[in-house]
Enzyme design. Structure first.
Site, PDB file in Angstrom:
ATOM      1  N   ASP A 214       0.883  -1.161   0.000  1.00 23.38           N
ATOM      2  CA  ASP A 214       0.000   0.000   0.000  1.00 23.38           C
ATOM      3  C   ASP A 214       0.924   1.215   0.000  1.00 23.38           C
ATOM      4  OD1 ASP A 214      -2.315   1.642   0.250  1.00 23.38           O
ATOM      5  OD2 ASP A 214      -1.929   1.793   2.401  1.00 23.38           O
TER       6      ASP A 214
ATOM      7  N   GLU B 210      -1.332  -1.415  -4.951  1.00 24.32           N
ATOM      8  CA  GLU B 210      -2.528  -0.630  -5.246  1.00 24.32           C
ATOM      9  C   GLU B 210      -2.216   0.398  -6.322  1.00 24.32           C
ATOM     10  OE1 GLU B 210      -5.794   2.193  -2.973  1.00 24.32           O
ATOM     11  OE2 GLU B 210      -4.484   0.914  -1.771  1.00 24.32           O
TER      12      GLU B 210
ATOM     13  N   ASP C 266      -2.436   0.981   7.454  1.00 22.62           N
ATOM     14  CA  ASP C 266      -1.635   0.856   6.229  1.00 22.62           C
ATOM     15  C   ASP C 266      -1.175  -0.589   6.012  1.00 22.62           C
ATOM     16  OD1 ASP C 266      -1.493   3.672   5.269  1.00 22.62           O
ATOM     17  OD2 ASP C 266      -0.568   3.973   7.224  1.00 22.62           O
TER      18      ASP C 266
END
EC number: 3.1.21.10
Length: 173
Positions: free
Chosen positions: A8, A67, A139
């Site tokens: 991420d 992502e 996160d």
């Protein structure tokens, strides 16, 4: 057996999550965050590159799932996020890992069942799906969700390939 490194990306905090898929079962290996200082952008990108490289060396994943950049209201933030993604992706390609990208909507859909899930829903489902005793930091949970999304996508592709193979064999007979 496949080890998946989920990322991420962020220009301040980059989350990571590492899972294993073995015989259709998913298990937790590690997760955490690469925390970046208020230094200029270039040293922060270097820290992401080095940090992801160290994770790859330590856990030896077969692939990296990350992502995709989403359109933010602040173009500067989106650009920095793109740089952070690039640093992580280069670390992966330098180690000859395949890289797969997923939108936030795809990740939430795969993990929670709805593309509009919020962070707490993602954290809850990651904890549940991996059988974790505690709730991972946001996160890190997002990074684990990216890895879970990849595992589910790969598993679905394998199933589809098997079904297609059966269909082709059936037509050839």
């Amino acid at each position: 057996m496949m080890v998946i490194l989920g990322i991420d990306p962020g220009s301040r905090v980059t989350g990571y999550g590492i899972i294993r898929r073995h015989q259709g079962k998913l298990s937790y290996i590690a997760s955490g965050c690469i925390r970046l200082t208020d230094k200029p952008l270039a040293p922060r990108l270097d820290k992401i590159f080095v940090g992801v490289g160290e994770l790859i060396a330590q856990f030896k994943p077969e692939c990296l799932a990350i992502e995709q950049v989403f359109l933010a209201r602040n173009p500067d933030s989106a650009l920095k996020l793109g740089h952070a993604r690039g640093a992580a992706m280069i670390a992966a390609t330098q180690a000859s890992l395949s890289v797969s990208e997923y939108s936030a909507r795809q990740i939430k859909q795969a993990v929670v069942g709805t593309g509009g899930a919020d962070k707490t829903q993602v954290q809850h489902m990651v904890k549940h799906l991996l059988g974790l005793s505690g709730t991972p930091q946001a996160d890190a949970a997002d990074a684990l969700a990216v890895a879970l999304c990849h595992a589910h996508s790969e598993q679905n592709l394998i199933k589809l390939a098997g079904q297609a193979r059966k269909t082709v064999r059936g037509r050839l007979r």
